[in-house]
Scaffold this motif. Structure first.
Motif, PDB file in Angstrom:
ATOM      1  N   THR A 246      45.383  44.232  49.788  1.00  0.00           N
ATOM      2  CA  THR A 246      44.302  43.483  49.145  1.00  0.00           C
ATOM      3  C   THR A 246      43.037  43.487  49.996  1.00  0.00           C
ATOM      4  N   ARG A 247      41.950  43.124  49.346  1.00  0.00           N
ATOM      5  CA  ARG A 247      40.649  43.085  50.010  1.00  0.00           C
ATOM      6  C   ARG A 247      40.616  42.083  51.153  1.00  0.00           C
ATOM      7  N   ASP A 248      41.395  40.995  51.042  1.00  0.00           N
ATOM      8  CA  ASP A 248      41.375  39.969  52.081  1.00  0.00           C
ATOM      9  C   ASP A 248      42.490  40.121  53.114  1.00  0.00           C
ATOM     10  N   GLU A 288      48.300  42.185  37.469  1.00  0.00           N
ATOM     11  CA  GLU A 288      47.674  41.985  38.775  1.00  0.00           C
ATOM     12  C   GLU A 288      47.300  43.332  39.391  1.00  0.00           C
ATOM     13  N   GLY A 292      43.524  44.109  39.484  1.00  0.00           N
ATOM     14  CA  GLY A 292      43.167  44.087  40.900  1.00  0.00           C
ATOM     15  C   GLY A 292      42.555  45.398  41.364  1.00  0.00           C
ATOM     16  N   SER A 295      39.010  45.712  39.755  1.00  0.00           N
ATOM     17  CA  SER A 295      37.980  44.841  40.333  1.00  0.00           C
ATOM     18  C   SER A 295      37.751  45.075  41.817  1.00  0.00           C
ATOM     19  N   ARG A 297      39.958  43.964  44.104  1.00  0.00           N
ATOM     20  CA  ARG A 297      40.748  43.000  44.871  1.00  0.00           C
ATOM     21  C   ARG A 297      41.939  43.688  45.544  1.00  0.00           C
ATOM     22  N   ARG A 299      42.803  47.068  47.187  1.00  0.00           N
ATOM     23  CA  ARG A 299      42.070  48.220  47.733  1.00  0.00           C
ATOM     24  C   ARG A 299      42.920  49.484  47.819  1.00  0.00           C
TER      25      ARG A 299
END
Length: 361
Positions: A246-248, A288, A292, A295, A297, A299
């Protein structure tokens, strides 16, 4: 009782010139070494007749239970040539323990972990000249167990044969690691609650072949299966576990239960945590993944297994759409860094801080 494998050398092994020719360009699962390990179980004797013998075809009765009721399991692991010429394998005890769990699920006798390890060690020792070196070449080891009793009744077999064969293999991706395209199966499922999804048995793979043909018809390399109960949650590919970056900075992977507990899977979770990623093992809805990736979210998406180690997952395709995570397969991505870290440990190019590698020769 301790089961040790005696060694009976092949009187007519492959000549050095022919072996060198094979090792110069080995293909996955096409060529085999000069020996194989074998043991037989019956209720009266337990495990017996344990030996490493010359590689040869199996003489099997037409009524052997495995041919009719698919009572069998298998494993897959590799032997790696290190720079100093020594030969090692990666977490073989984990494969041995999973073999026990698979046997339990298929009503087969449990092979002691020590016997599994001894069979692998003895086979590699006698066929060590078949272990290639250089690049990502290795010796692929295939332990398997099957119902060998000639009987057409539906019950657990009272004769079971265990074997290990070995095949030199080259890099899984001859042209380099490239993202694979995935077909989202909406008609077929691979496993259900209470089924055999968590066991490594051939029936699971046979069930994935028809959807793989469907995937090829849509220009895809592999299949993604959803859960059998609701058809909403991502489970795994035909023979590989899935991950989402994920991006985070989280690494998300479907939780265990109806999917196979991969040895590579658990190793990657350990390495990713050391790299600073937050690990999440939980249900992952297909929406998701789709939203995801669209968008940003999510990666990256990648899969893992013994054969390919780590594989970037590119396009996810379904009947009315497709999506690709933006950073999948890019240089310096989490996917490629995790892959390189794991491969370096396996080939003796990086420190093994976990005691995962075991020397065979």
């Amino acid at each position: 009782m301790t089961l040790n494998f005696s060694v009976h050398p092949n009187p007519d092994p492959t000549g050095p010139e022919r072996r060198a020719e094979i090792l110069a360009d080995p293909e996955f699962g096409k060529y085999f070494t000069d020996h194989m390990a074998r043991a037989v179980w019956t209720p009266e004797t337990g495990w017996a007749e344990a030996a490493v013998v010359p590689f040869a075809p199996i003489a099997m009765h037409p009524a052997a239970a495995v041919l009719h009721y698919a009572q069998e399991i298998f494993e897959g692991l590799k032997a790696y040539r290190h720079p100093d010429g020594s030969v090692w394998t990666f977490r073989p005890e984990a494969n041995a323990e999973r073999f026990v769990r698979s046997a339990r699920r298929l009503a087969l006798p449990e092979l002691p972990v020590s016997a599994f390890l001894d069979s692998v060690r003895k086979l590699v020792a006698v066929d060590q000249e078949w272990v290639p070196g250089g690049g990502e070449q290795s010796l692929y080891l295939r332990p398997f167990m099957f119902a060998s009793e000639p009987f057409l009744g539906v019950r657990p077999s009272v004769e079971v044969t265990y074997m290990v064969i070995a095949s030199p293999v080259g890099p899984y991706f001859s042209g380099g690691v490239k993202p694979v395209s995935i077909w989202l199966s909406q008609e077929y499922t691979r496993a259900g609650r209470g089924g055999t999804g968590a066991a490594k048995c051939g029936g699971n793979y046979a069930a994935s072949l028809a959807p793989m043909v469907e995937a090829a018809e849509h220009g895809c390399d592999q299949v993604c299966f959803l859960d059998a109960q609701e058809g909403r949650y991502v489970e795994e590919l035909g023979g590989m576990n899935l991950y989402f970056v994920t991006r985070d900075g989280r690494l998300v992977t479907p939780e265990l239960g109806t999917i196979l507990e991969g040895v590579t899977r658990s190793s990657i979770l350990t390495l990713a945590k050391e790299m600073g990623l937050e690990i999440e093992e939980r249900p992952v809805e297909i929406g998701e993944w789709q939203e995801g990736a669209r968008s940003g979210r999510i990666r990256e998406v990648f899969a893992c297994g013994t054969g390919a180690v780590v594989t970037p997952v590119g396009r996810l395709v379904w009947p009315d759409g497709e999506v690709t995570a933006p950073d999948t397969g890019s240089e310096g991505s989490v996917t490629m860094r995790v892959r390189q870290r794991l491969v370096d440990i396996q080939y003796g190019l990086a420190e093994d801080g976990h005691g995962w590698m075991q020397r065979l020769v």
